[in-house]
Design an enzyme around this catalytic site. Structure first.
Site, PDB file in Angstrom:
ATOM      1  N   GLU A 128      -1.914  -9.303  -0.416  1.00 12.36           N
ATOM      2  CA  GLU A 128      -2.155  -8.962  -1.826  1.00 12.36           C
ATOM      3  C   GLU A 128      -1.375  -9.855  -2.783  1.00 12.36           C
ATOM      4  OE1 GLU A 128      -2.414  -4.897  -3.002  1.00 12.36           O
ATOM      5  OE2 GLU A 128      -3.188  -4.270  -1.063  1.00 12.36           O
ATOM      6  N   TYR A 154       2.339  -2.980  -7.369  1.00 12.66           N
ATOM      7  CA  TYR A 154       2.705  -3.102  -5.946  1.00 12.66           C
ATOM      8  C   TYR A 154       2.725  -4.560  -5.514  1.00 12.66           C
ATOM      9  CZ  TYR A 154       1.928  -3.521  -0.930  1.00 12.66           C
ATOM     10  OH  TYR A 154       1.997  -3.933   0.383  1.00 12.66           O
TER      11      TYR A 154
HETATM   12  P1  NAD Z   1       4.331   3.018   4.690  1.00 14.05           P
HETATM   13  O1  NAD Z   1       4.305   3.442   3.267  1.00 14.05           O
HETATM   14  O2  NAD Z   1       3.505   3.735   5.701  1.00 14.05           O
HETATM   15  O3  NAD Z   1       5.855   3.088   5.240  1.00 14.05           O
HETATM   16  C1  NAD Z   1       6.939   2.659   4.473  1.00 14.05           C
HETATM   17  C2  NAD Z   1       8.218   3.189   5.143  1.00 14.05           C
HETATM   18  O4  NAD Z   1       9.338   2.679   4.390  1.00 14.05           O
HETATM   19  C3  NAD Z   1       8.338   4.711   5.130  1.00 14.05           C
HETATM   20  O5  NAD Z   1       8.808   5.162   6.380  1.00 14.05           O
HETATM   21  C4  NAD Z   1       9.365   4.992   4.045  1.00 14.05           C
HETATM   22  O6  NAD Z   1      10.130   6.173   4.274  1.00 14.05           O
HETATM   23  C5  NAD Z   1      10.246   3.751   4.143  1.00 14.05           C
HETATM   24  N1  NAD Z   1      10.944   3.462   2.876  1.00 14.05           N
HETATM   25  C6  NAD Z   1      10.424   3.441   1.620  1.00 14.05           C
HETATM   26  N2  NAD Z   1      11.388   3.171   0.733  1.00 14.05           N
HETATM   27  C7  NAD Z   1      12.535   2.981   1.425  1.00 14.05           C
HETATM   28  C8  NAD Z   1      13.868   2.657   1.075  1.00 14.05           C
HETATM   29  N3  NAD Z   1      14.220   2.480  -0.217  1.00 14.05           N
HETATM   30  N4  NAD Z   1      14.787   2.524   2.052  1.00 14.05           N
HETATM   31  C9  NAD Z   1      14.447   2.726   3.348  1.00 14.05           C
HETATM   32  N5  NAD Z   1      13.201   3.060   3.748  1.00 14.05           N
HETATM   33  C10 NAD Z   1      12.265   3.178   2.806  1.00 14.05           C
HETATM   34  O7  NAD Z   1       4.019   1.464   4.669  1.00 14.05           O
HETATM   35  P2  NAD Z   1       3.225   0.564   5.731  1.00 14.05           P
HETATM   36  O8  NAD Z   1       1.790   0.625   5.440  1.00 14.05           O
HETATM   37  O9  NAD Z   1       3.724   0.875   7.080  1.00 14.05           O
HETATM   38  O10 NAD Z   1       3.725  -0.888   5.284  1.00 14.05           O
HETATM   39  C11 NAD Z   1       4.888  -1.465   5.880  1.00 14.05           C
HETATM   40  C12 NAD Z   1       5.100  -2.848   5.291  1.00 14.05           C
HETATM   41  O11 NAD Z   1       3.978  -3.666   5.558  1.00 14.05           O
HETATM   42  C13 NAD Z   1       5.259  -2.848   3.764  1.00 14.05           C
HETATM   43  O12 NAD Z   1       6.249  -3.794   3.436  1.00 14.05           O
HETATM   44  C14 NAD Z   1       3.907  -3.278   3.248  1.00 14.05           C
HETATM   45  O13 NAD Z   1       4.023  -3.948   2.029  1.00 14.05           O
HETATM   46  C15 NAD Z   1       3.462  -4.205   4.356  1.00 14.05           C
HETATM   47  N6  NAD Z   1       2.000  -4.330   4.564  1.00 14.05           N
HETATM   48  C16 NAD Z   1       1.222  -3.232   4.737  1.00 14.05           C
HETATM   49  C17 NAD Z   1      -0.137  -3.386   5.008  1.00 14.05           C
HETATM   50  C18 NAD Z   1      -1.031  -2.194   5.251  1.00 14.05           C
HETATM   51  O14 NAD Z   1      -2.238  -2.374   5.399  1.00 14.05           O
HETATM   52  N7  NAD Z   1      -0.520  -0.979   5.326  1.00 14.05           N
HETATM   53  C19 NAD Z   1      -0.684  -4.662   5.083  1.00 14.05           C
HETATM   54  C20 NAD Z   1       0.140  -5.767   4.889  1.00 14.05           C
HETATM   55  C21 NAD Z   1       1.489  -5.578   4.645  1.00 14.05           C
HETATM   56  O1  TDX Z   2      -9.657   7.119  -1.918  1.00  9.24           O
HETATM   57  C1  TDX Z   2      -9.832   5.886  -1.848  1.00  9.24           C
HETATM   58  N1  TDX Z   2     -11.063   5.367  -2.146  1.00  9.24           N
HETATM   59  C2  TDX Z   2     -11.331   4.024  -2.129  1.00  9.24           C
HETATM   60  O2  TDX Z   2     -12.453   3.601  -2.391  1.00  9.24           O
HETATM   61  C3  TDX Z   2      -8.774   4.965  -1.490  1.00  9.24           C
HETATM   62  C4  TDX Z   2      -7.409   5.482  -1.156  1.00  9.24           C
HETATM   63  C5  TDX Z   2      -9.060   3.616  -1.469  1.00  9.24           C
HETATM   64  N2  TDX Z   2     -10.287   3.153  -1.797  1.00  9.24           N
HETATM   65  C6  TDX Z   2     -10.549   1.695  -1.767  1.00  9.24           C
HETATM   66  C7  TDX Z   2      -9.554   0.849  -2.539  1.00  9.24           C
HETATM   67  C8  TDX Z   2      -9.498  -0.433  -1.740  1.00  9.24           C
HETATM   68  O3  TDX Z   2     -10.543  -1.302  -2.147  1.00  9.24           O
HETATM   69  O4  TDX Z   2     -10.414   1.274  -0.402  1.00  9.24           O
HETATM   70  C9  TDX Z   2      -9.767   0.007  -0.304  1.00  9.24           C
HETATM   71  C10 TDX Z   2      -8.512   0.133   0.538  1.00  9.24           C
HETATM   72  O5  TDX Z   2      -7.588   0.902  -0.221  1.00  9.24           O
HETATM   73  P1  TDX Z   2      -6.130   1.247   0.346  1.00  9.24           P
HETATM   74  O6  TDX Z   2      -6.242   1.905   1.676  1.00  9.24           O
HETATM   75  O7  TDX Z   2      -5.383   1.944  -0.737  1.00  9.24           O
HETATM   76  O8  TDX Z   2      -5.534  -0.217   0.633  1.00  9.24           O
HETATM   77  P2  TDX Z   2      -5.321  -1.500  -0.302  1.00  9.24           P
HETATM   78  O9  TDX Z   2      -5.243  -1.138  -1.728  1.00  9.24           O
HETATM   79  O10 TDX Z   2      -6.343  -2.520   0.118  1.00  9.24           O
HETATM   80  O11 TDX Z   2      -3.844  -1.961   0.187  1.00  9.24           O
HETATM   81  C11 TDX Z   2      -3.498  -1.935   1.597  1.00  9.24           C
HETATM   82  O12 TDX Z   2      -3.568  -3.231   2.146  1.00  9.24           O
HETATM   83  C12 TDX Z   2      -2.592  -4.168   1.798  1.00  9.24           C
HETATM   84  C13 TDX Z   2      -2.099  -1.358   1.800  1.00  9.24           C
HETATM   85  O13 TDX Z   2      -2.027  -0.070   1.224  1.00  9.24           O
HETATM   86  C14 TDX Z   2      -1.043  -2.265   1.247  1.00  9.24           C
HETATM   87  O14 TDX Z   2       0.253  -1.739   1.523  1.00  9.24           O
HETATM   88  C15 TDX Z   2      -1.189  -3.615   1.911  1.00  9.24           C
HETATM   89  O15 TDX Z   2      -0.275  -4.520   1.371  1.00  9.24           O
END
Ligand code: NAD
Ligand code: TDX
Length: 340
Positions: A128, A154
């Site tokens: 992102e 974010y």
């Molecule tokens: P998540 O929200 O599921 O988990 C985040 C974790 O961090 C939680 O356990 C929370 O308690 C902990 N946390 C939050 N604030 C904190 C703080 N101040 N100190 C210590 N712990 C803290 O997130 P995720 O989806 O597992 O994402 C993990 C990482 O990967 C993030 O850095 C996110 O930006 C990155 N990321 C996520 C995605 C995705 O699709 N989910 C994709 C690419 C990158």
């Molecule tokens: O209720 C919903 N309806 C909907 O249409 C939600 C929660 C999402 N959406 C859409 C928004 C996005 O186009 O679906 C897509 C995916 O949404 P999210 O699951 O919120 O993910 P996104 O915004 O793409 O971001 C995710 O990928 C990159 C992770 O949350 C981030 O932490 C990561 O960096």
């Protein structure tokens, strides 16, 4: 034997990583640092709590004294920073905490690394930070050279952290790497995100809220493939480098929702189109050539298999997500989705 500090290990990707890492490196010690925000869940770590090579530490990455004390005790060899506020919609409602955890927290972790012998540091970032791509240009992809150009609080906070990580490399010589991954899916995914939200709502016969027309495109990767990529980068990546991680699996949101409905044998009448997300990124698509050429990484799980495994996990682990959606999360859901 190495000691690895994993921050955010009670969250979705960090939790999957802790499980994977302890299995892949049984000789190493993993110390998980997590504040246990709404997104952190200790039950995700229940299977490893008794592992003698694992320690859980409830701590905020912004707590400089606490983090420094932990480094003094553990003398880590590697730090992998997953901890973040991660949900775009929440960042639109309240940006402040995103700046604190994602930027200040990153600086605290890197200061601790500098202070205790220039510890190897890996930053888990996101695609992102590159902003979005047009829907009508399927030939365009994010490479590591794509300029940073963010859309949401974010992604801006994640980009700010990435710039700081690169500054610590250039200024202090901190041995860093950064991975920028596309959307993950799989077990332990918090049900505020698209795929687990749609699975949970489908199973409860609740409306499926699709933003706008559902035409936005995301590039989905099974979480274990992301964990393997991070493991490779941490051990074999070139210091100072950024690696994009993604598996060329682009899908429109509406197609994902319809696929989940079909897998669960429900009706498309559950689909409800709701007001679009503010500043909604149109399309993400990663070019993973660099990590493939340099480190030999390729995704192993095809989306068709990964989504089936994920749905099966949510069916078999109802307690894990039902506890979440019956608690404080219900207030969030009502705020975000009622009258939308
Ligand atoms: P998540 O929200 O599921 O988990 C985040 C974790 O961090 C939680 O356990 C929370 O308690 C902990 N946390 C939050 N604030 C904190 C703080 N101040 N100190 C210590 N712990 C803290 O997130 P995720 O989806 O597992 O994402 C993990 C990482 O990967 C993030 O850095 C996110 O930006 C990155 N990321 C996520 C995605 C995705 O699709 N989910 C994709 C690419 C990158
Ligand atoms: O209720 C919903 N309806 C909907 O249409 C939600 C929660 C999402 N959406 C859409 C928004 C996005 O186009 O679906 C897509 C995916 O949404 P999210 O699951 O919120 O993910 P996104 O915004 O793409 O971001 C995710 O990928 C990159 C992770 O949350 C981030 O932490 C990561 O960096």
């Amino acid at each position: 034997m190495s000691t690895v500090i994993v921050t955010g290990g009670a969250g979705f990707i960090g939790g999957n990583f802790v499980h994977y890492y302890l299995w892949a490196h049984p000789e190493d010690r993993v110390v998980c640092v997590d504040k246990l925000t709404y997104a952190g869940n200790l039950s995700t770590l229940a299977p490893v709590m008794d592992n003698p090579n694992f320690r859980f530490c409830k701590l905020d990455i912004c707590d400089r004294d606490g983090i420094f004390k932990l480094f003094e005790e553990e003398k880590p060899d590697i730090v992998i920073n997953f901890a973040a506020e991660s949900h775009v919609d929440r960042s639109i409602e309240n940006p402040q905490i995103f700046l604190e955890t994602n930027i200040i927290g990153t600086s605290v972790m890197m200061d601790a690394c500098r202070n205790f012998g220039n510890v190897r540091y890996h930053q888990v970032s996101t695609d992102e930070v590159y902003g979005d791509l047009p829907l009508d240009r399927p030939d365009m992809f994010f490479t590591e050279e794509t300029p940073i150009h963010t859309s949401s609080p974010y992604s801006s906070s994640k980009a700010g952290a990435d710039l700081l990580v690169q500054a610590y490399y250039r200024t202090y010589g901190l041995p860093i790497t950064i991975s920028r991954c596309s959307n993950n899916y799989g077990p332990y995914h918090f049900p505020e995100k698209l795929i687990p939200l749609m699975i949970a709502n489908c199973l409860n016969d609740k409306p499926l809220p699709v933003y706008g027309e559902g035409l936005n495109v995301r590039d989905w990767l099974y979480v274990e493939d992301h964990c393997k990529a991070i493991d490779l980068i941490v051990h074999k990546g070139r210091i100072g480098e950024v690696y994009n991680v993604g598996g060329h699996n682009e899908m429109k949101n509406i197609d994902i929702v319809k696929l989940i409905i079909k897998e669960l044998g429900k009706s498309e009448d559950l689909i409800t189109y709701v007001t679009d997300r503010k500043g909604h990124d149109l399309r993400y698509a990663i070019d993973p050539t660099k990590i493939h050429n340099e480190l030999g990484w390729l995704p192993e799980t095809k989306f068709a298999d990964g989504i089936k495994k994920t749905i099966k996990w949510y069916l078999e682990n109802r307690i894990w997500w039902e506890e979440i959606i019956s608690g404080e999360y219900q207030n969030y859901y009502d705020k975000m989705y009622s009258n939308r």
